[in-house]
Write a protein that holds these residues in place. Structure first.
Motif, PDB file in Angstrom:
ATOM      1  N   VAL A 213       0.852  -1.186   0.000  1.00  0.00           N
ATOM      2  CA  VAL A 213       0.000   0.000   0.000  1.00  0.00           C
ATOM      3  C   VAL A 213       0.889   1.238   0.000  1.00  0.00           C
ATOM      4  O   VAL A 213       1.741   1.396   0.874  1.00  0.00           O
ATOM      5  CB  VAL A 213      -0.928   0.023   1.226  1.00  0.00           C
ATOM      6  N   ILE A 214       0.700   2.101  -0.990  1.00  0.00           N
ATOM      7  CA  ILE A 214       1.457   3.348  -1.040  1.00  0.00           C
ATOM      8  C   ILE A 214       0.760   4.418  -0.212  1.00  0.00           C
ATOM      9  O   ILE A 214       1.375   5.081   0.609  1.00  0.00           O
ATOM     10  CB  ILE A 214       1.632   3.826  -2.495  1.00  0.00           C
ATOM     11  N   LYS A 215      -0.535   4.553  -0.400  1.00  0.00           N
ATOM     12  CA  LYS A 215      -1.293   5.500   0.420  1.00  0.00           C
ATOM     13  C   LYS A 215      -2.776   5.280   0.205  1.00  0.00           C
ATOM     14  O   LYS A 215      -3.211   4.698  -0.798  1.00  0.00           O
ATOM     15  CB  LYS A 215      -0.929   6.953   0.094  1.00  0.00           C
ATOM     16  N   THR A 216      -3.531   5.747   1.180  1.00  0.00           N
ATOM     17  CA  THR A 216      -4.985   5.768   1.073  1.00  0.00           C
ATOM     18  C   THR A 216      -5.407   7.228   1.007  1.00  0.00           C
ATOM     19  O   THR A 216      -4.884   8.064   1.747  1.00  0.00           O
ATOM     20  CB  THR A 216      -5.655   5.076   2.269  1.00  0.00           C
ATOM     21  N   ILE A 217      -6.340   7.530   0.118  1.00  0.00           N
ATOM     22  CA  ILE A 217      -6.771   8.908  -0.095  1.00  0.00           C
ATOM     23  C   ILE A 217      -8.282   8.946   0.042  1.00  0.00           C
ATOM     24  O   ILE A 217      -9.017   8.990  -0.952  1.00  0.00           O
ATOM     25  CB  ILE A 217      -6.337   9.423  -1.486  1.00  0.00           C
ATOM     26  N   GLY A 218      -8.761   8.861   1.278  1.00  0.00           N
ATOM     27  CA  GLY A 218     -10.195   8.896   1.504  1.00  0.00           C
ATOM     28  C   GLY A 218     -10.879   7.675   0.928  1.00  0.00           C
ATOM     29  O   GLY A 218     -10.860   6.590   1.513  1.00  0.00           O
ATOM     30  N   ASP A 219     -11.459   7.838  -0.258  1.00  0.00           N
ATOM     31  CA  ASP A 219     -12.217   6.753  -0.876  1.00  0.00           C
ATOM     32  C   ASP A 219     -11.383   5.950  -1.859  1.00  0.00           C
ATOM     33  O   ASP A 219     -11.916   5.167  -2.632  1.00  0.00           O
ATOM     34  CB  ASP A 219     -13.444   7.324  -1.593  1.00  0.00           C
ATOM     35  N   GLU A 220     -10.063   6.090  -1.826  1.00  0.00           N
ATOM     36  CA  GLU A 220      -9.224   5.466  -2.827  1.00  0.00           C
ATOM     37  C   GLU A 220      -7.969   4.886  -2.191  1.00  0.00           C
ATOM     38  O   GLU A 220      -7.434   5.431  -1.229  1.00  0.00           O
ATOM     39  CB  GLU A 220      -8.834   6.510  -3.879  1.00  0.00           C
ATOM     40  N   VAL A 221      -7.519   3.762  -2.752  1.00  0.00           N
ATOM     41  CA  VAL A 221      -6.283   3.124  -2.308  1.00  0.00           C
ATOM     42  C   VAL A 221      -5.338   3.017  -3.490  1.00  0.00           C
ATOM     43  O   VAL A 221      -5.736   2.576  -4.578  1.00  0.00           O
ATOM     44  CB  VAL A 221      -6.544   1.713  -1.728  1.00  0.00           C
ATOM     45  N   LEU A 222      -4.098   3.438  -3.283  1.00  0.00           N
ATOM     46  CA  LEU A 222      -3.054   3.305  -4.296  1.00  0.00           C
ATOM     47  C   LEU A 222      -2.078   2.239  -3.810  1.00  0.00           C
ATOM     48  O   LEU A 222      -1.561   2.321  -2.690  1.00  0.00           O
ATOM     49  CB  LEU A 222      -2.329   4.636  -4.492  1.00  0.00           C
ATOM     50  N   PHE A 223      -1.816   1.231  -4.658  1.00  0.00           N
ATOM     51  CA  PHE A 223      -0.904   0.157  -4.268  1.00  0.00           C
ATOM     52  C   PHE A 223      -0.019  -0.222  -5.438  1.00  0.00           C
ATOM     53  O   PHE A 223      -0.298   0.130  -6.599  1.00  0.00           O
ATOM     54  CB  PHE A 223      -1.684  -1.070  -3.775  1.00  0.00           C
TER      55      PHE A 223
END
Length: 359
Positions: A213-223
């Motif tokens: 997991v790189i980051k979570t942005i509220g309603d979104e996950v970047l991996f």
């Protein structure tokens, strides 16, 4: 736990928490700290600013011996070349932001717990609770950091050229469908619980399939993942859970791209990241879109044909004519989506990927 009603506790003063955390009451000005550490005052002030510490005037007695030692350590790291002039600002800012957010959350948590502990004043209760909790939290944070450091080292050693500016990775975005309308129907506490539940479940799924997991942005996950098949499994598992009415996991859509990625301070950048984000924006609810590079990696027939076409000088248009609109390869079924134009990319070639029944 110590009896919070004992009036002789050393941290009864309003500044008791600060004294406990710093090891002593603040008794130094910033000039005295810089002088004791043997570091120019301008350099010390810039370091504190990058860390996000509150501004202190020249005559403010706001520092302790721990600040002197920290300044010496930072100076030592720069002398060793670990913190270079061009990387110091970005790295220290990252430290400051991360620890500031963590400290805000931890302090709020301690304050809520302190309210439930009988005692003479909130300051005394918080100070006593801090004395019990902080050493344990500090040890756990050190342990977690070392474990993550070990994992990061293993990932680095697995790369052919760790010093290369870019690395080939599969990048995925997973986005909650209908987040805006759903969030309007929830109260503040319910919204926080919903988002935290999504982040927790999504992060677990990414880790279970070997991703990061790189980051979570509220309603979104970047991996990211080292191979595109792993990234696809992560996204397909999330969309399957989102489609299950008995599963509290929200409905999602996902986009995955494969290519060179710039990694910096725990984040990722570059066209591959942008393409994954654009694919997510055009994906239908419950679907996973992959770009042409990811599709080729997942489809051995296309990889083989791509090599033949490169030798023969075949064009993209000829490849489009021969590629079936809907086909199966191994555990996946692919369906071509009409080329789309999104910001920055005029002719993306998305493919919907689904699991073959029974796979």
């Amino acid at each position: 736990m110590s009896d919070p009603g004992v009036s002789t506790a050393p941290d009864e003063r309003p500044d008791g928490v600060e004294s406990l955390l710093l090891g002593q009451r603040p008794h130094l000005t910033r000039a005295q700290v810089a002088d004791a550490a043997g570091v120019p005052l301008d350099s010390a002030t810039e370091l504190w600013r990058q860390l996000g510490f509150p501004h202190a005037a020249d005559d403010d007695v706001a520092f302790a011996d721990a600040d002197v030692e920290a300044l010496r350590l930072a100076h030592d790291l720069m002398a060793l070349g670990i913190l270079s002039d061009d990387s110091q600002a970005a790295l220290v800012r990252t430290w400051g932001r991360a620890f500031a957010r963590l400290a805000d959350w931890q302090t709020a948590l301690l304050a809520r717990v302190a309210e439930q502990v009988p005692g003479s004043s909130p300051a005394e209760q918080l100070a006593l609770l801090t004395a019990e909790v902080v050493p344990r939290v500090e040890q756990l944070q050190s342990y977690a950091w070392r474990r993550h450091l070990a994992s990061a080292a293993n990932r680095l050693l697995a790369i052919d050229d760790p010093t290369a500016p870019t690395h080939r990775l599969a990048v995925g975005f997973v986005d909650i469908v209908g987040f805006t309308s759903r969030s309007k129907a929830l109260g503040d506490a319910e919204l926080v619980d919903w988002i935290e539940g999504f982040e927790d479940a999504a992060s677990g799924l990414v880790l279970d399939h070997g991703g990061q997991v790189i980051k979570t942005i509220g309603d979104e996950v970047l991996f990211v993942a080292g191979d595109v098949a792993g990234a696809v499994e992560i996204a397909l598992t999330m969309t399957a859970r989102g489609a299950d009415e008995d599963d509290p996991f929200p409905a999602v859509r996902a986009g995955i791209a494969l290519g060179d990625v710039v990694t910096r301070l725990g984040d990722v950048f570059g066209p591959t990241v942008n393409i994954a984000a654009r694919l997510t924006s055009v994906a239908r609810p419950g679907t996973v879109l992959v770009d042409a590079v990811a599709h080729e990696e997942l489809d051995p027939r296309r990889r083989a044909r791509g090599a033949d076409d490169a030798d023969a000088g075949a064009s993209d248009e000829a490849d489009d004519e021969r590629e079936p609109e809907d086909h199966r390869d191994g555990p996946y079924r692919f369906r071509r989506v009409p080329r789309v134009s999104v910001k920055g990319y005029s002719r993306l070639e998305p493919w919907v990927v689904r699991r073959v029944s029974g796979s």
